[in-house]
Design an enzyme around this catalytic site. Structure first.
Site, PDB file in Angstrom:
ATOM      1  N   GLY A 197     -22.848 -64.114  62.949  1.00 21.76           N
ATOM      2  CA  GLY A 197     -22.801 -62.931  62.076  1.00 21.76           C
ATOM      3  C   GLY A 197     -21.660 -63.068  61.079  1.00 21.76           C
TER       4      GLY A 197
ATOM      5  N   ARG B  59     -27.759 -67.433  62.854  1.00 24.93           N
ATOM      6  CA  ARG B  59     -27.467 -67.511  64.289  1.00 24.93           C
ATOM      7  C   ARG B  59     -28.301 -68.621  64.895  1.00 24.93           C
ATOM      8  NH1 ARG B  59     -24.281 -63.526  66.036  1.00 24.93           N
ATOM      9  NH2 ARG B  59     -24.343 -61.497  65.011  1.00 24.93           N
TER      10      ARG B  59
ATOM     11  N   ASP C 166     -15.626 -58.268  65.918  1.00 25.14           N
ATOM     12  CA  ASP C 166     -15.503 -57.816  67.310  1.00 25.14           C
ATOM     13  C   ASP C 166     -14.109 -58.093  67.898  1.00 25.14           C
ATOM     14  OD1 ASP C 166     -18.122 -57.056  67.166  1.00 25.14           O
ATOM     15  OD2 ASP C 166     -18.906 -58.806  68.205  1.00 25.14           O
TER      16      ASP C 166
ATOM     17  N   MET D 144     -20.076 -50.983  65.924  1.00 20.93           N
ATOM     18  CA  MET D 144     -20.507 -52.291  66.424  1.00 20.93           C
ATOM     19  C   MET D 144     -19.612 -52.773  67.558  1.00 20.93           C
ATOM     20  SD  MET D 144     -21.944 -54.634  63.351  1.00 20.93           S
ATOM     21  CE  MET D 144     -23.716 -54.613  63.068  1.00 20.93           C
ATOM     22  N   GLY D 145     -20.140 -53.682  68.358  1.00 21.73           N
ATOM     23  CA  GLY D 145     -19.412 -54.222  69.502  1.00 21.73           C
ATOM     24  C   GLY D 145     -20.310 -54.153  70.711  1.00 21.73           C
TER      25      GLY D 145
ATOM     26  N   THR E  10     -14.625 -62.724  63.389  1.00 19.21           N
ATOM     27  CA  THR E  10     -15.569 -61.742  63.924  1.00 19.21           C
ATOM     28  C   THR E  10     -14.966 -60.354  63.854  1.00 19.21           C
ATOM     29  OG1 THR E  10     -16.640 -60.828  65.900  1.00 19.21           O
ATOM     30  CG2 THR E  10     -14.868 -62.344  66.333  1.00 19.21           C
TER      31      THR E  10
HETATM   32  O1  F6P Z   1     -20.678 -60.318  66.341  1.00 16.91           O
HETATM   33  C1  F6P Z   1     -20.569 -59.444  65.278  1.00 16.91           C
HETATM   34  C2  F6P Z   1     -21.635 -58.383  65.345  1.00 16.91           C
HETATM   35  O2  F6P Z   1     -21.517 -57.573  64.204  1.00 16.91           O
HETATM   36  C3  F6P Z   1     -21.599 -57.514  66.607  1.00 16.91           C
HETATM   37  O3  F6P Z   1     -20.647 -56.493  66.565  1.00 16.91           O
HETATM   38  C4  F6P Z   1     -23.004 -57.004  66.634  1.00 16.91           C
HETATM   39  O4  F6P Z   1     -23.384 -56.673  67.961  1.00 16.91           O
HETATM   40  C5  F6P Z   1     -23.807 -58.173  66.136  1.00 16.91           C
HETATM   41  O5  F6P Z   1     -22.925 -58.950  65.359  1.00 16.91           O
HETATM   42  C6  F6P Z   1     -24.996 -57.810  65.318  1.00 16.91           C
HETATM   43  O6  F6P Z   1     -25.716 -58.957  65.082  1.00 16.91           O
HETATM   44  P1  F6P Z   1     -26.798 -59.149  63.936  1.00 16.91           P
HETATM   45  O7  F6P Z   1     -26.059 -59.266  62.634  1.00 16.91           O
HETATM   46  O8  F6P Z   1     -27.479 -60.413  64.299  1.00 16.91           O
HETATM   47  O9  F6P Z   1     -27.664 -57.946  63.953  1.00 16.91           O
END
Ligand code: F6P
Length: 364
Positions: free
Chosen positions: A11, A74, A140, A182-183, A138
């Site tokens: 991400g 990803r 997170d 998020m998290g 990140t």
């Molecule tokens: O790892 C960063 C993050 O934003 C997390 O907080 C969240 O759960 C995830 O990525 C969301 O993933 P995506 O962008 O694949 O929807």
């Protein structure tokens, strides 16, 4: 001649371009002859040899620009690691593909910017003999080996602005608001934004919440004649009932939810138990968007130039972390496959409890 590959994976977050600029500018300064190969969309570009030769001009004007000029994707580690993917037995050997690209382009090193999943693959490449340096990104903030990751502070700023905005409308209407941040597995972002924004209830994955405790916290505020309450909840927060399930069962149970996410489920449960009007706000990917804040610009630049320094000194197999304000190389083995969650006895949690903020685990 030094030939260095660059890629951003997983991400995105604020500060990726800033860090790439730091790496590139410092390498151009230090090396007489340099080729920078920018891989498109993370490990996908490395597997498929989708890359372009970067020019110094590519790294100008990007200090403050969000996203990543290289694109990202990803690549689940399971599928990367196992060339004999049970779902696709005839699929390509992805590790072999990456190694072939590195050999074909005669790369002296690879700079990889990413979070948890990215570090597992970076470690795998390093173990396979690839000279790798990584940078911790990140929102997170859950990587081991560093006190902070870039992207986190920018996301905290955005999430806090959301809580602040909801505060003003909440005071007008006297409602309960739930803000989902998020998290998935770590609550750093929710905890920091909740504390900075003055949330009344903070629910994070590290502390399973009990409905009775959340309800009690809201009722206590009503008894104190507080007109409104604000709950911040991390997307991966679990009720005590969910927490008792295995990871697989948790996933399966969420698949059957009638609700798009945890905040809506909680709102439904609270409306039922309290008979009160609840509103939900989910800022989602907005938290990862836009410019890096000044703190992240400084951090990403420091980490990026430190990565360049390691490359010049031929020190590989590590992530550049920040510890006590200093950049330090951290062996990938200390980072890959690990997660830094919120410590339950951290000063911030204790500070929240001292203020009377509810974390969903205790009834007053
Ligand atoms: O790892 C960063 C993050 O934003 C997390 O907080 C969240 O759960 C995830 O990525 C969301 O993933 P995506 O962008 O694949 O929807």
């Amino acid at each position: 001649m030094k030939r260095i590959g660059l890629l951003t994976s997983g991400g995105d977050c604020q500060g990726l371009n800033t860090a790439l600029r730091g790496v590139a500018k410092a390498l151009y300064e230090a090396c007489d002859e340099l080729e920078l190969h920018g891989f498109q969309d993370g490990y996908r570009g490395l597997m498929l040899d989708d890359a372009r030769l970067m020019q110094p001009a590519d790294f100008s004007g990007i200090l403050t620009v969000g996203g990543t000029i290289l694109g990202t994707s990803r690549q689940p580690f399971k599928q990367v690691r196992d060339p004999l993917d049970p779902d696709k037995p005839d699929g390509p050997d992805k590790l072999a593909g990456m190694l072939a690209t590195i050999a074909k382009r005669k790369l002296d090193a690879l700079v990889i910017l990413g979070g948890n999943g990215t570090h597992k693959t970076a470690h795998l490449l390093s173990e396979a003999g690839v000279p790798v340096v990584t940078l911790p990104k990140t929102i997170d903030n859950d990587l081991c080996g560093t006190d902070i990751t870039f992207g986190f502070q920018s996301a905290v700023n955005i999430a806090t602005a959301v809580v602040d905005g909801i505060h003003t409308t909440a005071t007008s209407h006297g409602r309960v608001f739930i803000i989902e941040l998020m998290g998935n597995k770590a609550g750093h972002l929710t905890l920091h934004a909740g504390m900075a924004g003055g949330a009344d209830v903070i629910l994070i994955p590290e502390i399973p919440y009990r409905m009775a405790a959340v309800t009690a916290a809201l009722e206590k505020r009503q008894q104190q004649h507080k007109r409104f309450s604000i709950i911040v909840i991390a997307e991966g927060a679990l009720s005590d009932k969910e927490a008792a399930l295995s990871r697989k069962e948790q996933k399966a149970s969420r698949m059957n939810w009638r609700y798009p996410s945890v905040a809506y489920q909680l709102a439904h449960d609270l409306e039922k138990s309290m008979g009160q009007e609840i509103r939900v706000t989910v800022p989602g990917h907005f938290q990862r968007g836009g410019q890096p804040c000044p703190y992240d610009r400084v951090l990403a630049t420091m980490l990026g130039t430190a990565a360049a320094d390691l490359i010049v000194r031929n020190r590989f197999g590590c992530m550049v972390g920040l510890r006590d304000g200093q950049t330090v190389p951290v062996p990938l083995a200390e980072v890959a496959g690990k997660r830094r969650q919120v410590a339950l006895d951290s000063s911030l949690i204790r500070s929240g409890r001292a203020l009377g903020i509810a974390f969903g685990d205790e009834e007053d």
